[in-house]
Design a protein around this motif. Structure first.
Motif, PDB file in Angstrom:
ATOM      1  N   LEU A 174     -30.299  48.626 -21.452  1.00  0.00           N
ATOM      2  CA  LEU A 174     -30.451  47.575 -19.796  1.00  0.00           C
ATOM      3  C   LEU A 174     -29.349  47.366 -20.333  1.00  0.00           C
ATOM      4  CD1 LEU A 174     -32.607  47.658 -17.996  1.00  0.00           C
ATOM      5  CD2 LEU A 174     -33.505  45.487 -19.117  1.00  0.00           C
ATOM      6  N   PHE A 175     -28.480  46.254 -21.492  1.00  0.00           N
ATOM      7  CA  PHE A 175     -27.799  45.676 -21.656  1.00  0.00           C
ATOM      8  C   PHE A 175     -26.204  46.619 -20.875  1.00  0.00           C
ATOM      9  CE2 PHE A 175     -23.492  44.566 -22.930  1.00  0.00           C
ATOM     10  CZ  PHE A 175     -23.422  43.205 -22.886  1.00  0.00           C
ATOM     11  N   THR A 232     -27.381  47.820 -16.904  1.00  0.00           N
ATOM     12  CA  THR A 232     -27.585  46.968 -15.713  1.00  0.00           C
ATOM     13  C   THR A 232     -26.321  47.510 -13.969  1.00  0.00           C
ATOM     14  OG1 THR A 232     -28.001  45.504 -16.751  1.00  0.00           O
ATOM     15  CG2 THR A 232     -27.531  44.411 -14.739  1.00  0.00           C
ATOM     16  N   ILE A 248     -28.244  48.817 -11.038  1.00  0.00           N
ATOM     17  CA  ILE A 248     -28.199  48.262  -9.693  1.00  0.00           C
ATOM     18  C   ILE A 248     -27.654  49.246  -8.654  1.00  0.00           C
ATOM     19  CG2 ILE A 248     -26.312  46.898  -8.160  1.00  0.00           C
ATOM     20  CD1 ILE A 248     -26.614  44.848 -10.335  1.00  0.00           C
ATOM     21  N   ILE A 298     -29.732  40.401  -8.678  1.00  0.00           N
ATOM     22  CA  ILE A 298     -30.119  41.054 -10.307  1.00  0.00           C
ATOM     23  C   ILE A 298     -28.942  40.876 -11.024  1.00  0.00           C
ATOM     24  CG2 ILE A 298     -30.471  43.434 -11.265  1.00  0.00           C
ATOM     25  CD1 ILE A 298     -31.285  43.852  -8.419  1.00  0.00           C
ATOM     26  N   TYR A 299     -27.377  41.273 -10.425  1.00  0.00           N
ATOM     27  CA  TYR A 299     -26.317  41.199 -11.865  1.00  0.00           C
ATOM     28  C   TYR A 299     -26.162  39.707 -12.716  1.00  0.00           C
ATOM     29  CZ  TYR A 299     -22.032  42.327 -13.423  1.00  0.00           C
ATOM     30  OH  TYR A 299     -20.980  42.925 -14.831  1.00  0.00           O
ATOM     31  N   ASN A 318     -28.283  37.617 -12.417  1.00  0.00           N
ATOM     32  CA  ASN A 318     -29.846  37.274 -13.679  1.00  0.00           C
ATOM     33  C   ASN A 318     -29.589  38.242 -14.926  1.00  0.00           C
ATOM     34  OD1 ASN A 318     -30.672  34.836 -12.572  1.00  0.00           O
ATOM     35  ND2 ASN A 318     -30.572  35.768 -10.944  1.00  0.00           N
ATOM     36  N   SER A 319     -28.944  39.443 -14.755  1.00  0.00           N
ATOM     37  CA  SER A 319     -28.640  39.672 -16.152  1.00  0.00           C
ATOM     38  C   SER A 319     -28.086  39.482 -17.611  1.00  0.00           C
ATOM     39  CB  SER A 319     -28.504  41.806 -15.747  1.00  0.00           C
ATOM     40  OG  SER A 319     -27.035  41.557 -15.749  1.00  0.00           O
ATOM     41  N   THR A 320     -28.318  40.947 -18.371  1.00  0.00           N
ATOM     42  CA  THR A 320     -27.734  40.248 -19.387  1.00  0.00           C
ATOM     43  C   THR A 320     -26.378  40.458 -19.073  1.00  0.00           C
ATOM     44  OG1 THR A 320     -28.766  41.706 -20.458  1.00  0.00           O
ATOM     45  CG2 THR A 320     -29.573  39.386 -21.097  1.00  0.00           C
ATOM     46  N   SER A 321     -25.614  41.403 -18.853  1.00  0.00           N
ATOM     47  CA  SER A 321     -24.970  42.167 -18.665  1.00  0.00           C
ATOM     48  C   SER A 321     -23.780  41.082 -18.145  1.00  0.00           C
ATOM     49  CB  SER A 321     -24.612  42.986 -18.094  1.00  0.00           C
ATOM     50  OG  SER A 321     -25.678  43.942 -18.049  1.00  0.00           O
ATOM     51  N   TYR A 322     -24.380  40.253 -17.431  1.00  0.00           N
ATOM     52  CA  TYR A 322     -23.124  39.781 -16.287  1.00  0.00           C
ATOM     53  C   TYR A 322     -23.231  38.098 -17.594  1.00  0.00           C
ATOM     54  CZ  TYR A 322     -21.314  35.689 -13.278  1.00  0.00           C
ATOM     55  OH  TYR A 322     -20.406  35.102 -12.365  1.00  0.00           O
TER      56      TYR A 322
END
Lengths: 441, 498
Positions: A350-351, A354, A358, A427-428, A430-434
């Motif tokens: 998921l990381f 993401t 999107i 979404i972005y 709040n994602s862990t990627s960000y």
């Protein structure tokens, strides 16, 4: 912070500008020339000359056209060439971009002259033209390589987007298309979309279905792709290369061919119904006028057929970077297969995916082809010029292309753009990627 | 110099007219004109002097947008070769515009990309009138003027700024025909199914008899059907509404504020479609019948269908294949196919709309039709050369060639007469007003989807076991009114700010 690195404010420049900088303010490049930077000065001057020629020749006219959108209607029979509002709008945008470019060059010219002034005040020597050019292959190389892409983005992305946005504020469409003159109408189109009694209920219904479609299909495609990748990653699977290549066939066939194929398969005369009737049952209207949910489910399935292979490939690549020792430790610690998936594999994949997720969401939200090819050409009761499987993009097509209302189409496009941008950003961010960019580095 | 040029052009036109008269073949005497007392329509050459000076432009290339089939079948090449040879001394060359046949002149023309001459259906060509994207034609001064019926010219008639113009030259009439298998008629058809003894089976003359025979076939339980057609198709189904008083737009298809699918007793016509659907299978709801009609008529699954005559060769090809598989030689199979495939005019409808009525009073089925023709782009640099091309392409000889190559139904009376058969029938139907020409106004584009949805819903109703929607004429009328409303909305609702 060192004084030399401080950003120049307008106030500083105006207060401390010397003679040469002031000359550059009056005539672009003159200051540079007086500092002995002849080549650079000539470049700035050339920009000024070209700008003057362009604006005298057509720039001012184009800019004025952006506001008037034409005053003389064309009449081919009488040989009156007239104004083409749409072209004028386009050329007006280009001239506005030219103005912005000129302003940028002008400011850059002043900034450059001021920097040179400061350099001279510190006892430095202004760089020669060759040295300056060499910088574009060294310290400023990023500018060299970015020049073409930026130009491309301006012409092929920004210009059409600005054009579309501006169309939403005109009456372009219906019978008002060139050679008739188009006018600015302010926010009338937005008011019309929001207040028209037939329009709002359809918009809300389609938006609800569209969001549901985008969420479910993204989730289905993502987890099915990931599941397939995990399955084909198992040691016990024989002939992995073959099985991995197999779904690619579905991916390799052009989407609309696949869709037309499925449409035929599920039509009344298609093979699925032939099997059903051959077994003595009545034919099923999988995609007909009454088939709301049946058609939607078929849409989800076919979309998965088309999209899952790409996710599978992506996930396969990411899974190959998984830390095997971490999985081994989890197994020794007694974690079940699901727990390993839930707490190690999924966060890891998921990381990395993401942003792809999107883009999948946006792609599905704006998935024009699925229902256009599967179930186009229907207007269902309770919907304004749309069917119960149409997404906003299909409705947009019905309104703008089928029915010629480009202005209303542009208005709805803007609304879609705002919705998808907001959701993507939400979404972005709040994602862990960000938020945890360094986690897996 | 201009005067000399004008005289040359006039001379060419006269020669063209004479060649049109003289080239009708040995069996053809001087052609009969149609509507001898018809009033002259459209602006004449003098009024269009501003556009057509009468002087042929020299050394120009005319880009002609033709129909794909005309190109693939070789007709177009023959046409431009003949034209180029005739006008070689003027340096005028006609070439293939090499564009998609459905490209939009309104989008391409203003920027210099469109064709100079276009061959398309009347509804496509006439949508270019509003923006003056095509030039009016000095129809009255053309050699074909008296040969083409008023109804065909009407498809190209437009009122612009208070003056009436003709915007295109009719070449080909499109309409529906009945296709049936003669060898699938009952053995005793001459005694039991030919009440009036005219050697035409009753099922080809009356929809009631077609219904009765279809029922007989279906009741045998062999999985075969009588009359089959994809009923969602507006082009073929709307004729049933027109026959009972329905129409597309009011005021001779020119008033888009008056939409008439529900007008008169159109619901009775829709009920006829519903009754027909009851003797078909679900394939009639979508395009399944359209797709498979060629093979299923050939293999005997269907007895009859309705479509346009330009696909006759496809039916013949399939039927020939079937006969060849049965053991006949190619030549015998082809001959037998031609004998057994009958293409004729559509049957008549019962005035009551009841297909089960015995000895009903019959009324003609009005079918939707189109008139394909040539128009001249208003963006051309050589209007006179384009006019000469249109004149050349619409003369008797070229229209007959077009008929031979493509099987089209000529709009010219002399060509239709010489072609005989289907051409004569369709030509007569057009003349009698039994072919309703597709409206030539831009708003026609908004008609198809709402009407198609209704016909699909109507056909589906025949197969709904519960929740049937169209159980009475009143409910069908409500459905049609809803179609009218949808079309109205599509045309007008969002045009509020226009």
């Amino acid at each position: 912070m060192k004084r030399g690195n401080r950003k120049n404010t307008v106030h500083d420049v105006l207060k401390r500008a010397g003679r040469n900088v002031k000359l550059s303010m009056c005539v672009m490049g003159l200051g540079q020339m007086l500092y002995g930077q002849i080549g650079k000065g000539l470049c700035y001057f050339a920009v000024l000359v070209m700008a003057v020629i362009y604006f005298v020749h057509r720039g001012f006219k184009d800019l004025a056209g952006l506001f008037t959108l034409g005053t003389q209607e064309a009449d081919t029979w009488l040989g009156i060439e007239g104004d083409n509002s749409v072209v004028m709008l386009l050329m007006g945008i280009l001239s506005a971009i030219a103005v912005l470019f000129l302003v940028y060059c002008y400011l850059s010219n002043i900034k450059d002259a001021y920097e040179t002034q400061k350099l001279c005040e510190r006892g430095g020597r202004p760089m020669g033209f060759r040295e300056e050019l060499k910088q574009f292959l060294d310290r400023k190389f990023y500018k060299t390589v970015l020049l073409l892409p930026i130009l491309g983005v301006c012409v092929f992305n920004i210009l059409p987007i600005v054009f579309m946005i501006l169309i939403a504020f005109t009456n372009y469409g219906g019978s008002t298309v060139p050679p008739k003159l188009v006018d600015w109408v302010g926010i009338d189109n937005f008011v019309q979309v929001a207040t028209l009694s037939q329009f709002a209920p359809t918009f809300i219904r389609i938006l609800g279905w569209n969001l549901m479609w985008a969420l479910i299909s993204t989730a289905v495609n993502y987890f099915a792709g990931l599941g397939l990748a995990l399955l084909l990653n198992k040691d016990c699977v024989k002939g992995k290369a073959f099985w991995r290549a197999f779904p690619m066939l579905a991916y390799a066939v052009p989407g609309f061919i696949t869709l037309l194929g499925f449409k035929f398969m599920f039509s009344y005369g298609g093979p699925v119904n032939q099997i059903i009737t051959g077994m003595g049952h009545r034919a099923v209207g999988f995609l007909d006028i009454d088939a709301k949910w049946m058609a939607r489910i078929i849409g989800f399935t076919i979309n998965a057929w088309i999209s899952v292979p790409s996710i599978m490939l992506l996930a396969t690549g990411i899974l190959s970077n998984r830390d095997a020792s971490q999985m081994e430790s989890a197994k020794i610690d007694g974690a079940s297969a699901f727990q390993q998936f839930r707490h190690i594999t999924l966060p890891f994949v998921l990381f990395s995916t993401t942003p792809v997720l999107i883009s999948q969401f946006i792609g599905n939200f704006n998935n024009f082809g699925i229902f256009f090819f599967l179930r186009g050409g229907l207007y269902i009761d309770g919907y304004f010029l749309a069917s119960d499987t149409d997404l906003l993009i299909n409705w947009l097509y019905n309104l703008s292309i089928n029915n010629n209302y480009y202005n209303v189409g542009a208005t709805i496009s803007l609304v879609i753009f705002i919705i998808t941008s907001l959701i993507s950003l939400l979404i972005y961010t709040n994602s862990t990627s960000y938020r945890e960019e360094d986690t897996f580095r | 110099m201009k005067k000399i040029g004008s005289m040359i052009l006039a001379g060419i036109l006269i020669v063209g007219m004479m060649s049109g008269c003289g080239g009708t073949g040995t069996e053809q005497s001087a052609p009969e004109t149609v509507d001898g007392d018809a009033k002259e329509i459209g602006a004449d050459a003098a009024e269009l002097k501003g556009i057509y000076s009468g002087e042929l432009e020299r050394g120009v290339t005319i880009r002609v947008l033709e129909n794909d089939t005309a190109i693939s079948e070789g007709y177009f090449q023959e046409l431009i070769d003949a034209f180029n040879e005739k006008y070689a001394e003027y340096g005028i060359v006609a070439v293939d515009a090499n564009m998609d046949q459905y490209s939009n002149l309104a989008d391409d023309g203003p920027y210099g990309y469109g064709p100079d001459v276009l061959y398309q259906a009347n509804d496509v060509l006439m949508k270019y009138v509003e923006g003056k994207h095509i030039y009016p034609i000095p129809a009255q001064s053309m050699s074909c003027y008296d040969m083409i019926p008023q109804a065909a010219w009407d498809a190209y008639r437009a009122d612009v700024d208070g003056t009436e113009y003709i915007m295109g030259v009719p070449v080909n009439i499109q309409s529906s025909m009945l296709f049936y298998r003669k060898d699938m008629l009952p053995d005793n058809w001459e005694t039991e199914w030919d009440k009036n003894g005219n050697q035409i089976p009753d099922m080809a003359e009356s929809w009631n008899d077609m219904y009765r025979y279809s029922k007989e076939i279906v009741d045998r339980g062999e999985g075969k059907f009588g009359y089959m057609r994809s009923l969602y198709d507006v082009y073929f189904s709307s004729g049933f509404l027109f026959s009972y008083g329905g129409y597309v737009f009011g005021d001779n298809n020119t008033d888009a504020t008056d939409i008439g699918f529900a007008a008169g007793d159109a619901a009775v016509g829709a009920n006829v479609i519903l009754q027909q659907a009851e003797l078909m299978n679900e394939d009639c709801i979508d395009d399944s019948v359209t797709v498979s009609a060629y093979s299923k008529l050939a293999d005997g699954t269907y007895f009859a269908t309705m479509t346009t005559p330009d696909v006759t060769s496809l039916f013949l090809r399939e039927l020939t294949n079937v006969y060849e598989k049965e053991g006949l030689s190619a030549e015998e199979a082809e001959k037998k196919a031609e004998e057994n495939l009958v293409v004729t005019q559509v049957p008549k409808l019962p005035a009551s709309g009841d297909l089960t009525e015995e000895n009903p009073e019959l009324i003609p089925l009005k079918t939707m039709g189109g008139v394909n023709g040539y128009a001249i782009s208003a963006y051309t640099k050589a209007p006179n050369a384009c006019l000469a091309f249109v004149e050349f392409a619409t003369d008797y000889e070229m229209v007959m060639k077009r008929h031979e190559y493509l099987g089209i139904v000529p709009a010219r009376s002399d060509a239709a007469q010489a072609a005989g058969g289907i051409s004569e029938i369709i030509y007569r139907n057009l003349d009698q007003g039994d072919i309703v020409i597709m409206p030539s106004i831009r708003e026609i584009e908004q008609v198809w989807t709402p009407a198609q949805t209704f016909f699909q819903d109507l056909a589906k109703d025949a197969f709904r076991t519960t929740d049937k929607k169209y159980t009475s004429i009143d409910l069908i009328k409500e459905g049609l009114e809803s179609v009218d409303q949808q079309i109205y909305d599509a045309i007008h609702t969002l045009a509020g700010g226009q």
